[in-house]
Design a protein around this motif. Structure first.
Motif, PDB file in Angstrom:
ATOM      1  N   VAL A  54      -7.147  -3.357   4.188  1.00 39.46           N
ATOM      2  CA  VAL A  54      -7.978  -2.825   4.722  1.00 39.46           C
ATOM      3  C   VAL A  54      -7.460  -2.788   6.419  1.00 39.46           C
ATOM      4  O   VAL A  54      -7.292  -1.578   7.127  1.00 39.46           O
ATOM      5  N   LEU A  84       0.863  -1.084  -0.028  1.00 37.99           N
ATOM      6  CA  LEU A  84       0.039   0.006   0.039  1.00 37.99           C
ATOM      7  C   LEU A  84       1.048   1.174  -0.121  1.00 37.99           C
ATOM      8  O   LEU A  84       1.775   1.624   0.897  1.00 37.99           O
ATOM      9  N   THR A 102      -7.593  -7.701  -0.065  1.00 37.50           N
ATOM     10  CA  THR A 102      -8.442  -6.678   0.356  1.00 37.50           C
ATOM     11  C   THR A 102      -8.191  -6.470   1.875  1.00 37.50           C
ATOM     12  O   THR A 102      -8.053  -5.451   2.570  1.00 37.50           O
ATOM     13  N   GLN A 116      -7.111   0.393  -5.445  1.00 39.10           N
ATOM     14  CA  GLN A 116      -6.701   1.699  -4.808  1.00 39.10           C
ATOM     15  C   GLN A 116      -7.883   1.651  -3.348  1.00 39.10           C
ATOM     16  O   GLN A 116      -8.879   1.280  -3.315  1.00 39.10           O
ATOM     17  N   LEU A 117      -7.295   2.246  -2.407  1.00 39.43           N
ATOM     18  CA  LEU A 117      -7.683   2.548  -1.011  1.00 39.43           C
ATOM     19  C   LEU A 117      -7.562   3.919  -0.459  1.00 39.43           C
ATOM     20  O   LEU A 117      -6.534   4.567  -0.586  1.00 39.43           O
ATOM     21  N   THR A 118      -8.920   4.397   0.047  1.00 43.63           N
ATOM     22  CA  THR A 118      -8.532   5.868   0.747  1.00 43.63           C
ATOM     23  C   THR A 118      -8.983   5.776   2.007  1.00 43.63           C
ATOM     24  O   THR A 118     -10.380   5.333   2.259  1.00 43.63           O
ATOM     25  N   SER A 172     -17.350  -7.581   0.128  1.00 47.83           N
ATOM     26  CA  SER A 172     -17.001  -6.476   1.107  1.00 47.83           C
ATOM     27  C   SER A 172     -17.406  -6.759   2.234  1.00 47.83           C
ATOM     28  O   SER A 172     -16.906  -6.510   3.212  1.00 47.83           O
ATOM     29  N   TYR A 205     -12.522   1.531  -0.951  1.00 53.37           N
ATOM     30  CA  TYR A 205     -11.475   0.743  -1.789  1.00 53.37           C
ATOM     31  C   TYR A 205     -12.147   0.094  -2.947  1.00 53.37           C
ATOM     32  O   TYR A 205     -13.420   0.002  -2.996  1.00 53.37           O
ATOM     33  N   TRP A 206     -11.307  -0.325  -3.758  1.00 50.91           N
ATOM     34  CA  TRP A 206     -11.745  -1.329  -5.001  1.00 50.91           C
ATOM     35  C   TRP A 206     -10.634  -1.921  -5.222  1.00 50.91           C
ATOM     36  O   TRP A 206      -9.405  -1.540  -5.257  1.00 50.91           O
ATOM     37  N   LEU A 238      -2.903   0.055  -4.369  1.00 52.53           N
ATOM     38  CA  LEU A 238      -2.698  -1.416  -4.094  1.00 52.53           C
ATOM     39  C   LEU A 238      -1.647  -1.736  -5.155  1.00 52.53           C
ATOM     40  O   LEU A 238      -2.125  -1.825  -6.437  1.00 52.53           O
ATOM     41  N   ILE A 258     -13.174   4.485   5.360  1.00 49.79           N
ATOM     42  CA  ILE A 258     -12.192   3.577   4.333  1.00 49.79           C
ATOM     43  C   ILE A 258     -13.233   3.198   3.315  1.00 49.79           C
ATOM     44  O   ILE A 258     -14.238   2.719   3.467  1.00 49.79           O
TER      45      ILE A 258
END
Length: 211
Positions: free
Chosen positions: A119, A17, A115, A85-87, A146, A103-104, A76, A101
């Motif tokens: 996270v 990450l 994933t 991508q994760l925010t 998810s 993400y995809w 990622l 959080i």
């Protein structure tokens, strides 16, 4: 374009990450286009918007939020290849100290444990390095993969938010899950790896207790 704040890279095995950068826009667009059918049902949209898809604009916005300390955007990478991508967004300071959080991930790496690892690392970073008290994740009831992520990591079910976020062209209901720092003194990633997660805390009224 604003450069944003560079955060240290986080790694777990072959997963990395790292901070989103301006130059990631082209590769992000390529991966998103390749995975369009897979991702579109879960993509945020603008009410009454034109439907134009602007990855560079989204990257610019995330980097501006990063500079304002209201978001931490990561990409990622698996084996050096960008796969998602994760925010950590909507970061609130002062008396609240929380973030959300989202993400995809590309379909090619789904179901391989990347994933929940991402996270978990992001949540640990929020608690330990950013000093947040609470982290939440909001998920559509139809998004089974998810929901499994929050179950695996022991995020607690906190309720249902009706017509909460505009997704794929309409207002969609979401389940909300949260963790506070005191619940995971050993860290989210370490707790998951040790097999010490009680998945029952993520049970929804519609599903009943998780076995």
């Amino acid at each position: 374009m604003f450069a944003g704040v560079e955060h240290p890279a986080l790694t777990d095995g072959e997963l990395t990450l790292r901070s989103l950068r301006t130059r990631d826009a082209r590769e992000l667009e390529r991966v998103l286009l390749e995975n369009r059918p897979w991702l579109q049902p879960w993509e945020a949209t603008l009410p009454g918007g034109s439907g134009n898809w602007n990855v560079r604009g989204a990257v610019r916005s995330l980097l501006e939020q990063s500079g304002q300390r209201t978001a931490v955007p990561w990409v990622l990478e698996v084996g050096g290849q960008l796969v998602g991508q994760l925010t950590m967004s909507n970061i609130q300071w002062g008396a609240v100290l929380q973030g959300t959080i989202g993400y995809w991930v590309a379909q090619s790496v789904a179901g391989r444990g990347f994933t929940p690892s991402a996270v978990a690392m992001a949540t640990d970073y929020g608690f330990r390095q950013l000093g947040l008290h609470r982290v939440e994740i909001c998920i559509r009831p139809e998004n089974g993969p998810s929901l499994r992520v929050v179950e695996k990591l022991g995020f607690r079910f906190e309720g249902r938010r009706d017509r909460y976020i505009h997704i794929d062209g309409d207002w969609r209901d979401h389940y909300c899950f949260g963790l506070v720092r005191d619940e995971v003194p050993q860290g989210v990633l370490a707790r998951w790896r040790a097999g010490d997660v009680d998945e029952r805390v993520a049970a929804r009224p519609e599903t009943g207790p998780l076995s």
